[in-house]
Design a protein around this motif. Structure first.
Motif, mmCIF file in Angstrom:
data_model
loop_
_atom_site.group_PDB
_atom_site.id
_atom_site.type_symbol
_atom_site.label_atom_id
_atom_site.label_comp_id
_atom_site.label_asym_id
_atom_site.label_seq_id
_atom_site.Cartn_x
_atom_site.Cartn_y
_atom_site.Cartn_z
ATOM 1 N N LEU A 33 17.268 -44.161 -7.628
ATOM 2 C CA LEU A 33 18.303 -43.872 -8.768
ATOM 3 C C LEU A 33 19.608 -43.433 -8.050
ATOM 4 C CD1 LEU A 33 16.298 -41.489 -11.443
ATOM 5 C CD2 LEU A 33 17.347 -43.954 -11.799
ATOM 6 N N ARG A 34 19.416 -42.722 -6.865
ATOM 7 C CA ARG A 34 20.790 -42.591 -6.098
ATOM 8 C C ARG A 34 21.404 -43.582 -5.611
ATOM 9 N NH1 ARG A 34 17.968 -37.433 -3.275
ATOM 10 N NH2 ARG A 34 18.105 -36.088 -4.945
ATOM 11 N N VAL A 35 20.732 -44.594 -5.062
ATOM 12 C CA VAL A 35 21.260 -45.668 -4.658
ATOM 13 C C VAL A 35 21.688 -46.637 -5.729
ATOM 14 C CG1 VAL A 35 20.475 -48.164 -3.457
ATOM 15 C CG2 VAL A 35 19.474 -45.798 -2.811
ATOM 16 N N CYS A 36 21.165 -46.922 -6.851
ATOM 17 C CA CYS A 36 21.537 -47.380 -8.130
ATOM 18 C C CYS A 36 22.883 -47.012 -8.266
ATOM 19 C CB CYS A 36 20.453 -47.262 -9.179
ATOM 20 S SG CYS A 36 19.071 -48.260 -9.010
ATOM 21 N N LYS A 37 22.961 -45.741 -8.516
ATOM 22 C CA LYS A 37 24.419 -44.958 -8.833
ATOM 23 C C LYS A 37 25.370 -45.555 -7.754
ATOM 24 C CE LYS A 37 27.008 -42.378 -10.789
ATOM 25 N NZ LYS A 37 27.773 -42.791 -12.409
ATOM 26 N N SER A 38 25.044 -45.420 -6.430
ATOM 27 C CA SER A 38 26.102 -45.863 -5.381
ATOM 28 C C SER A 38 26.602 -47.348 -5.591
ATOM 29 C CB SER A 38 25.413 -45.557 -4.169
ATOM 30 O OG SER A 38 24.360 -46.535 -3.641
ATOM 31 N N LEU A 39 25.795 -48.277 -6.219
ATOM 32 C CA LEU A 39 26.191 -49.323 -6.522
ATOM 33 C C LEU A 39 26.662 -49.684 -7.825
ATOM 34 C CD1 LEU A 39 22.580 -50.985 -4.857
ATOM 35 C CD2 LEU A 39 24.830 -51.141 -4.113
ATOM 36 N N GLY A 40 27.031 -48.786 -8.462
ATOM 37 C CA GLY A 40 27.839 -48.858 -9.700
ATOM 38 C C GLY A 40 26.836 -49.007 -10.780
ATOM 39 N N PHE A 41 25.670 -49.114 -10.866
ATOM 40 C CA PHE A 41 24.676 -49.511 -11.909
ATOM 41 C C PHE A 41 25.005 -48.214 -12.998
ATOM 42 C CE2 PHE A 41 21.191 -51.733 -9.298
ATOM 43 C CZ PHE A 41 22.032 -52.531 -8.846
ATOM 44 N N THR A 42 24.790 -48.584 -14.598
ATOM 45 C CA THR A 42 24.837 -47.300 -15.320
ATOM 46 C C THR A 42 23.203 -47.050 -15.390
ATOM 47 O OG1 THR A 42 26.544 -48.714 -16.362
ATOM 48 C CG2 THR A 42 25.429 -47.146 -17.581
ATOM 49 N N LEU A 43 23.281 -45.547 -15.601
ATOM 50 C CA LEU A 43 21.733 -45.056 -15.645
ATOM 51 C C LEU A 43 21.910 -44.318 -16.755
ATOM 52 C CD1 LEU A 43 21.674 -43.609 -11.668
ATOM 53 C CD2 LEU A 43 20.877 -45.664 -12.727
ATOM 54 N N ILE A 44 20.559 -44.402 -17.405
ATOM 55 C CA ILE A 44 20.631 -43.907 -18.887
ATOM 56 C C ILE A 44 19.194 -43.252 -18.876
ATOM 57 C CG2 ILE A 44 20.500 -44.290 -21.545
ATOM 58 C CD1 ILE A 44 21.329 -47.292 -20.166
#
Ligand SMILES: [Mg+2]
Length: 129
Positions: free
Chosen positions: A49-60
């Protein structure tokens, strides 16, 4: 072609290539939080999830918890540095069906979802496309 033959990863990759981002939904209990106190580590999911955030993904975060319990969860997410952009909200449409490109949920093929999302983030970081 049978729907079960559909390549999950290729679809996810296409979603990313079209929008340069994806919507990642995740569950709380038994996905990032040890609800039954079984000593299970959620570090792989949280790390992803942290990697996803760093790549600019939207987390819900989609959870059945409400009210005071939800406030406790928000605090826990902040304390454990688990990123989120929205909670129990649809990012695009006003509909009751949760919207996402991929879902991380202990009740919904978590292992497959994890490895497909992990592969996507690895491929992006390695500039494969
Ligand atoms: Mg759960």
């Amino acid at each position: 072609m049978d729907v079960l033959d559909f390549d999950f990863y290729e679809r996810l990759k296409k979603d990313y290539q079209q929008h340069k981002s994806i919507f990642v939904a995740y569950d709380y209990d038994n996905t990032v939080f040890d609800y039954h106190n079984q000593g299970i580590s959620y570090i792989k999911i949280i790390g992803l999830l942290r990697v996803c955030k760093s790549l600019g993904f939207t987390l819900i975060l989609f959870t059945g918890n409400e009210g005071d319990q939800l406030e406790i969860i928000k605090e826990d997410l902040i304390n454990r540095n688990i990123p989120y952009d929205l909670i129990n909200e649809n990012p695009l449409m006003k509909t009751r069906k949760p919207y996402y490109n991929i879902l991380l949920d202990d009740r919904a093929g978590l292992k497959e979802a994890y490895y497909n999302l992990k592969k996507l983030t690895n491929d992006i970081r390695n500039k494969k496309f």
